[in-house]
Design a protein around this motif. Structure first.
Motif, PDB file in Angstrom:
ATOM      1  N   VAL A 160       0.703  -1.081  -0.116  1.00 48.25           N
ATOM      2  CA  VAL A 160      -0.107  -0.022  -0.012  1.00 48.25           C
ATOM      3  C   VAL A 160       0.821   1.304  -0.002  1.00 48.25           C
ATOM      4  N   ASP A 161       2.052   1.135   0.765  1.00 45.94           N
ATOM      5  CA  ASP A 161       2.733   2.576   0.831  1.00 45.94           C
ATOM      6  C   ASP A 161       3.423   2.641  -0.534  1.00 45.94           C
ATOM      7  N   ILE A 162       3.888   1.649  -1.080  1.00 47.77           N
ATOM      8  CA  ILE A 162       4.588   1.795  -2.495  1.00 47.77           C
ATOM      9  C   ILE A 162       3.656   2.251  -3.343  1.00 47.77           C
ATOM     10  N   ALA A 163       2.382   1.755  -3.500  1.00 46.46           N
ATOM     11  CA  ALA A 163       1.308   2.189  -4.379  1.00 46.46           C
ATOM     12  C   ALA A 163       1.025   3.678  -3.972  1.00 46.46           C
ATOM     13  N   TYR A 164       1.080   4.170  -2.998  1.00 46.88           N
ATOM     14  CA  TYR A 164       0.608   5.373  -2.816  1.00 46.88           C
ATOM     15  C   TYR A 164       1.734   6.532  -3.237  1.00 46.88           C
ATOM     16  N   ASP A 198      -1.942  13.103   0.415  1.00 46.72           N
ATOM     17  CA  ASP A 198      -1.729  12.839   1.884  1.00 46.72           C
ATOM     18  C   ASP A 198      -3.003  12.959   2.482  1.00 46.72           C
ATOM     19  N   GLN A 199      -3.980  14.091   2.164  1.00 46.88           N
ATOM     20  CA  GLN A 199      -5.171  14.392   2.823  1.00 46.88           C
ATOM     21  C   GLN A 199      -6.299  13.518   2.257  1.00 46.88           C
ATOM     22  N   ALA A 200      -5.978  12.877   1.055  1.00 48.07           N
ATOM     23  CA  ALA A 200      -6.965  11.667   0.656  1.00 48.07           C
ATOM     24  C   ALA A 200      -7.200  10.428   1.428  1.00 48.07           C
ATOM     25  N   ALA A 201      -5.879  10.374   1.719  1.00 46.93           N
ATOM     26  CA  ALA A 201      -5.548   9.113   2.866  1.00 46.93           C
ATOM     27  C   ALA A 201      -5.736   9.396   4.204  1.00 46.93           C
ATOM     28  N   ARG A 202      -6.849   9.555   4.433  1.00 46.84           N
ATOM     29  CA  ARG A 202      -7.261  10.143   5.718  1.00 46.84           C
ATOM     30  C   ARG A 202      -7.836   8.783   6.891  1.00 46.84           C
ATOM     31  N   GLY A 203      -7.918   7.830   6.225  1.00 45.90           N
ATOM     32  CA  GLY A 203      -8.389   6.670   6.938  1.00 45.90           C
ATOM     33  C   GLY A 203      -7.131   5.993   7.513  1.00 45.90           C
ATOM     34  N   ARG A 204      -7.254   5.278   8.675  1.00 41.70           N
ATOM     35  CA  ARG A 204      -6.130   4.160   9.082  1.00 41.70           C
ATOM     36  C   ARG A 204      -6.693   2.701   9.166  1.00 41.70           C
ATOM     37  N   ILE A 205      -5.946   1.882   8.462  1.00 38.89           N
ATOM     38  CA  ILE A 205      -6.168   0.545   8.669  1.00 38.89           C
ATOM     39  C   ILE A 205      -5.881  -0.008   9.963  1.00 38.89           C
ATOM     40  N   ASP A 206      -6.521  -0.424  10.830  1.00 35.10           N
ATOM     41  CA  ASP A 206      -6.345  -0.900  12.237  1.00 35.10           C
ATOM     42  C   ASP A 206      -5.998  -2.640  12.063  1.00 35.10           C
ATOM     43  N   ASP A 266     -15.915  10.733  -2.954  1.00 32.83           N
ATOM     44  CA  ASP A 266     -16.507  10.512  -1.706  1.00 32.83           C
ATOM     45  C   ASP A 266     -16.028   9.151  -1.205  1.00 32.83           C
ATOM     46  N   GLN A 267     -15.024   8.529  -2.047  1.00 34.05           N
ATOM     47  CA  GLN A 267     -14.411   7.356  -1.507  1.00 34.05           C
ATOM     48  C   GLN A 267     -13.181   7.619  -0.707  1.00 34.05           C
ATOM     49  N   ARG A 268     -13.171   7.282   0.737  1.00 33.02           N
ATOM     50  CA  ARG A 268     -11.969   7.525   1.570  1.00 33.02           C
ATOM     51  C   ARG A 268     -10.897   6.603   1.245  1.00 33.02           C
ATOM     52  N   LEU A 269      -9.690   6.963   1.234  1.00 31.94           N
ATOM     53  CA  LEU A 269      -8.314   6.074   0.831  1.00 31.94           C
ATOM     54  C   LEU A 269      -7.926   5.892   2.500  1.00 31.94           C
ATOM     55  N   TRP A 270      -7.211   4.594   2.562  1.00 33.13           N
ATOM     56  CA  TRP A 270      -7.025   4.138   3.804  1.00 33.13           C
ATOM     57  C   TRP A 270      -5.327   3.943   3.849  1.00 33.13           C
ATOM     58  N   ARG A 271      -4.624   4.087   4.930  1.00 30.36           N
ATOM     59  CA  ARG A 271      -3.301   3.731   5.112  1.00 30.36           C
ATOM     60  C   ARG A 271      -2.860   3.144   6.383  1.00 30.36           C
ATOM     61  N   PHE A 272      -1.790   2.486   6.421  1.00 38.36           N
ATOM     62  CA  PHE A 272      -0.939   1.758   7.814  1.00 38.36           C
ATOM     63  C   PHE A 272      -0.357   2.975   8.509  1.00 38.36           C
ATOM     64  N   ASP A 273       0.365   3.728   7.910  1.00 37.21           N
ATOM     65  CA  ASP A 273       1.451   4.726   8.751  1.00 37.21           C
ATOM     66  C   ASP A 273       0.732   6.020   8.595  1.00 37.21           C
ATOM     67  N   THR A 274       0.308   6.795   9.627  1.00 31.20           N
ATOM     68  CA  THR A 274      -0.088   7.925   9.616  1.00 31.20           C
ATOM     69  C   THR A 274       0.687   8.977   9.596  1.00 31.20           C
ATOM     70  N   ARG A 275       1.879   8.580   9.821  1.00 33.96           N
ATOM     71  CA  ARG A 275       2.971   9.513   9.763  1.00 33.96           C
ATOM     72  C   ARG A 275       3.983   9.623   8.279  1.00 33.96           C
ATOM     73  N   ALA A 276       3.430   8.693   7.451  1.00 41.96           N
ATOM     74  CA  ALA A 276       3.873   8.861   6.085  1.00 41.96           C
ATOM     75  C   ALA A 276       3.271  10.041   5.330  1.00 41.96           C
ATOM     76  N   ASP A 277       4.282  10.561   4.467  1.00 38.23           N
ATOM     77  CA  ASP A 277       3.845  11.781   3.674  1.00 38.23           C
ATOM     78  C   ASP A 277       3.706  11.336   2.375  1.00 38.23           C
ATOM     79  N   TYR A 278       2.297  11.330   1.803  1.00 39.39           N
ATOM     80  CA  TYR A 278       2.235  10.993   0.244  1.00 39.39           C
ATOM     81  C   TYR A 278       1.902  12.107  -0.670  1.00 39.39           C
ATOM     82  N   GLY A 279       2.574  13.326  -0.169  1.00 39.02           N
ATOM     83  CA  GLY A 279       2.389  14.407  -1.259  1.00 39.02           C
ATOM     84  C   GLY A 279       0.848  14.907  -1.300  1.00 39.02           C
ATOM     85  N   PRO A 280       0.435  14.922  -2.522  1.00 37.95           N
ATOM     86  CA  PRO A 280      -0.866  15.357  -2.919  1.00 37.95           C
ATOM     87  C   PRO A 280      -2.122  14.551  -2.358  1.00 37.95           C
TER      88      PRO A 280
END
Length: 414
Positions: free
Chosen positions: A1-5, A279-287, A263-277
């Motif tokens: 997921v991180d690589i894809a972002y 970054d705000q779209a990836a506002r959900g965290r995978i638990d 309207d589709q929320r994107l999700w990430r594992f690492d909340t501290r990672a910087d995904y540039g443009p």
């Protein structure tokens, strides 16, 4: 997921189909139709001129002559080897009468024993039922897969599931209201799965117009015969995080056509990672804790669905009560968000991926257009009152559709 972002963010620019607005939401431009080259237009015109014209009953009989296992699939309900004379002709009459929704009168012929009303009723009651219709469909899927032209269309590993609506004017507990599709009457939905070789693989009748999320996995699990698809394409109505998780738990890719992408929320594992443009779209965290806590139960659910010990429809309702997932449902949803995020990022970054999904969805719509032309009697309405009767009639329609596709594929290939 991180690589894809990071890869998508690096390629994101104003010239591409994907963009990010001031609020950080991801937008995706609509696909533009690619014009057919003149050579293809000419080829299509010449091929259509060469394909012979034929009546539908004759088409079904010709396909029967090509596929010996087709008629052999229709065995007597008693289980013995009893077979009436000219069984194929009677079966073709029953199939066409049901598929065209015209009843037996137009297909009877008093001078032909195999086409008398009594014989057709006898064959329908004793030979044409869900098990034999499914077995005959397996033979058609095999025959379609042998044609070289079908191989050029696809490898059989991609499929789509979509619904076709039927008005039910008679009183029955198996129909539900929906003014958009049925007006003041009630109706049913015929969910069916079609692979990229244009073969119908399985189908299911559901009441009214429920969200496909509750039923489409069951349609996938009903498949008999042919290659098992690795990727399933649906429309937006089949989308949910839990369904993403369930489909990937049974080892298939889930590729819904997502509308309203902002309207589709994107999700990430690492909340501290910087995904540039992004970054705000990836506002959900995978638990991950919710996934690992319920992992063994998630695997048990997947095995139960894959073994057809439990319906995916019942599982989905059980783990998501009134829109509030149970702890197990939350674990499956968070697992599904991994693949939902990868799917959205690939939609934004890979135009051939989007076009492949759109083309397969269009293929399913074309199948439904053909089905409406064939199922023309009684204003195209379903007049059966019992669920088994509805399933058998629409299974006959699916069988005749596969006969038509096989016949056209054979002559187009020639």
């Amino acid at each position: 997921v991180d690589i894809a972002y990071r890869e998508v963010a690096a390629r994101l620019d104003s010239d591409g189909p994907a963009s990010v607005d001031e609020d950080g939401r991801l937008h995706l431009a609509a696909l533009k139709a690619e014009p057919d080259p003149p050579s293809l237009v000419d080829l299509r015109r010449r091929v259509e001129a060469m394909v012979p014209e034929i009546d539908l009953p004759e088409l079904v009989l010709e396909v029967m002559s090509w596929v010996p296992g087709f008629v052999e699939s229709f065995t007597h309900v008693s289980g013995n080897g009893a077979r009436v004379a000219d069984l194929g002709l009677s079966v073709a009459g029953v199939l066409c009468a049901n598929a065209m929704n015209v009843g037996f009168k137009p297909v009877t012929s008093p001078g032909v024993v195999a086409l008398t009303r009594d014989r057709l009723h006898h064959v329908e009651q004793n030979y044409v039922r869900s098990e034999t219709l499914a077995a005959a469909n397996v033979e058609l899927i095999k025959a379609q897969a042998w044609i070289e032209l079908a191989h050029l269309w696809g490898g059989g590993l991609l499929a789509s599931v979509d619904g076709m609506r039927f008005v039910v004017p008679v009183r029955t507990i198996h129909a539900r209201p929906n003014s958009k599709y049925f007006g003041r009457k009630r109706g049913i939905t015929w969910l069916n799965m079609l692979n990229d070789q244009s073969a119908g693989l399985s189908a299911k009748v559901v009441s009214g117009t429920p969200r496909d999320t509750l039923n489409f996995i069951d349609v996938v699990q009903l498949q008999q015969g042919g290659k098992v698809p690795e990727a399933i394409i649906t429309d937006t109505g089949s989308y949910s995080d839990i369904v993403f998780g369930l489909v990937h738990l049974i080892c298939k890719q889930y590729r819904p056509q997502l509308a309203n992408l902002p309207d589709q929320r994107l999700w990430r594992f690492d909340t501290r990672a910087d995904y540039g443009p992004l970054d705000q779209a990836a506002r959900g965290r995978i638990d991950t804790d919710k996934i690992t806590t319920h992992w063994e139960d998630m695997c048990r659910v997947a095995v139960s669905i894959n073994a057809c010990e439990v319906s995916a429809h019942d599982v989905t309702r059980m783990i998501s009560r009134d829109g509030n997932p149970t702890p197990l449902g939350q674990g499956i949803a968070h697992y599904g968000r991994i693949f939902k995020t990868l799917h959205i990022l690939r939609l934004a970054d890979n135009e051939p991926y989007r076009r492949e999904g759109k083309a397969q969805a269009n293929l399913g719509e074309g199948r439904h257009d053909l089905a409406r032309r064939i199922y023309h009697g009684k204003k195209g309405e379903m007049t059966r009152t019992y669920y088994e009767g509805m399933e058998d009639q629409l299974s006959a329609l699916g069988l005749v559709l596969n006969c038509t596709v096989l016949w056209n594929t054979f002559y187009t290939s020639r």
